[in-house]
Motif scaffolding. Structure first.
Motif, PDB file in Angstrom:
ATOM      1  N   PRO A   1       9.499  -0.017  -7.844  1.00 16.18           N
ATOM      2  CA  PRO A   1       9.758  -0.414  -9.288  1.00 16.18           C
ATOM      3  C   PRO A   1       8.192  -0.162 -10.078  1.00 16.18           C
ATOM      4  N   ALA A   2       8.574   0.006 -11.435  1.00 15.80           N
ATOM      5  CA  ALA A   2       7.338   0.171 -12.185  1.00 15.80           C
ATOM      6  C   ALA A   2       6.415  -0.886 -11.815  1.00 15.80           C
ATOM      7  N   SER A   3       6.759  -2.125 -11.458  1.00 14.75           N
ATOM      8  CA  SER A   3       5.905  -3.330 -11.304  1.00 14.75           C
ATOM      9  C   SER A   3       4.755  -2.840 -10.245  1.00 14.75           C
ATOM     10  N   HIS A  18      -2.768  -5.455 -11.791  1.00 12.76           N
ATOM     11  CA  HIS A  18      -2.945  -6.889 -11.221  1.00 12.76           C
ATOM     12  C   HIS A  18      -2.554  -6.909  -9.951  1.00 12.76           C
ATOM     13  N   VAL A  19      -1.630  -5.645  -9.325  1.00 13.29           N
ATOM     14  CA  VAL A  19      -1.043  -5.981  -8.118  1.00 13.29           C
ATOM     15  C   VAL A  19      -1.949  -5.955  -6.900  1.00 13.29           C
ATOM     16  N   VAL A  20      -3.086  -5.099  -7.391  1.00 10.72           N
ATOM     17  CA  VAL A  20      -4.291  -5.049  -6.317  1.00 10.72           C
ATOM     18  C   VAL A  20      -4.520  -6.292  -5.784  1.00 10.72           C
ATOM     19  N   PRO A  27       0.051   4.167  -1.673  1.00  6.70           N
ATOM     20  CA  PRO A  27      -0.439   3.473  -0.466  1.00  6.70           C
ATOM     21  C   PRO A  27      -0.868   2.117  -0.424  1.00  6.70           C
ATOM     22  N   LEU A  28      -0.807   1.664  -1.592  1.00  9.68           N
ATOM     23  CA  LEU A  28      -1.433   0.375  -1.804  1.00  9.68           C
ATOM     24  C   LEU A  28      -0.787  -0.824  -0.754  1.00  9.68           C
ATOM     25  N   PHE A  29       0.445  -0.539  -0.430  1.00  4.08           N
ATOM     26  CA  PHE A  29       1.285  -1.600   0.249  1.00  4.08           C
ATOM     27  C   PHE A  29       1.400  -1.027   1.808  1.00  4.08           C
ATOM     28  N   PHE A  30       0.259  -0.477   2.348  1.00  5.29           N
ATOM     29  CA  PHE A  30       0.552   0.001   3.866  1.00  5.29           C
ATOM     30  C   PHE A  30       0.774  -1.057   4.745  1.00  5.29           C
TER      31      PHE A  30
END
Length: 274
Positions: free
Chosen positions: A141-143, A148-150, A182-185
């Motif tokens: 999703p765009a979110s 801030h997700v970092v 890849p942030l959510f590896f």
């Protein structure tokens, strides 16, 4: 100058029939052309003798290009090789804006018409010599692309949310997940991916010797997953530096990249362990 990066990736659950299976991983084309009608890029891809080509998002640039460059490339590649494609943040932002949604729909219809397989929260079974592996494509999703997700990526996209998008990982097959960011590896690995293919980070734009990429699309310095191979428990992730950039972005020591992955059976002994 376009570079070709070759990697051997060992996967514990890879069937022996897929030992030597070659994947060309493309990402973040952003409407860029390498030669007339992308003939130059097509030639480079075909020269790698791939069994499969995957495109992990942002193959168009939503404000400046409506997908013609990737369509030109795809028309050539599908003549000899299956092509799987997923959405990146540019495609997803278009899907979320009513005035751009018809443009995206037309683009994706044309991709499917030429033979590209779109994995939008879907899976595809690839069979070879009586064995098979599963490719999953997650549409984030765009979110998931907000700065801030970092601070807490696991809360934004926990493993159970990955399962809501693509289903429960098949425990009896080798599972390869295409995911733009890849942030959510950690969540991808916990979900059950054997291999994750991602892009989005553009190699950090400016690469510093010994330090890696400097900038992140999430607006922070020295992103954790900027480019290359990462290993977390039994999962491996390969992050492409990408092929193009949005206007006004400048690369330094960071040439555009075609990633060529040769799959091997057995445990991966890669670097950059977590």
């Amino acid at each position: 100058m376009l570079t070709v990066t070759e990697l051997e990736i060992h996967l514990r659950r890879l069937p022996r029939a897929f030992d030597g299976f070659r994947i060309v991983h493309l990402s973040d084309l952003h409407g860029k052309r390498f030669g007339e009608q992308n003939n130059g890029l097509a030639e480079i891809v075909r020269a790698q003798s791939p069994d499969l080509v995957v495109a992990t998002g942002d193959m168009l640039d939503r404000k400046n290009e409506q997908g013609a460059a990737f369509l030109e490339l795809a028309r050539q590649l599908v003549q000899t090789t299956p092509v799987y494609s997923i959405r990146g943040n540019h495609e997803q932002y278009m899907a979320d804006h009513i005035e751009e949604k018809p443009i995206l729909a037309q683009y994706e219809q044309e991709l499917e018409h030429v033979g590209v397989i779109l994995l939008h929260d879907k899976s595809a079974l690839f069979s070879r010599d009586g064995a098979d592996i599963l490719f999953y494509g997650i549409t984030l999703p765009a979110s998931a692309y907000k700065p801030h997700v970092v601070k807490d990526p696991h809360t934004c996209l926990p493993p159970e949310m990955v399962a809501k998008h693509v289903g429960v990982a098949d425990e009896n097959r080798c599972c390869i997940l295409l995911a733009h960011s890849p942030l959510f590896f950690p969540s991808y690995a916990e979900w059950g991916a054997d291999l994750v293919l991602s892009g989005h980070m553009h190699g950090g734009l400016i690469r510093l010797p010994g330090l890696g990429g400097l900038f992140s699309p999430y607006h922070h310095l020295f992103p954790r997953y900027d480019a290359g191979r990462y290993v977390r428990q039994e999962a491996v992730m390969v992050v492409s530096r990408g092929l193009g950039d949005s206007p006004f972005r400048v690369r330094f020591r960071n040439p555009p990249e075609v990633v060529v992955i040769t799959l091997r059976t057995g445990q991966d002994q890669g670097s950059r362990l977590e």
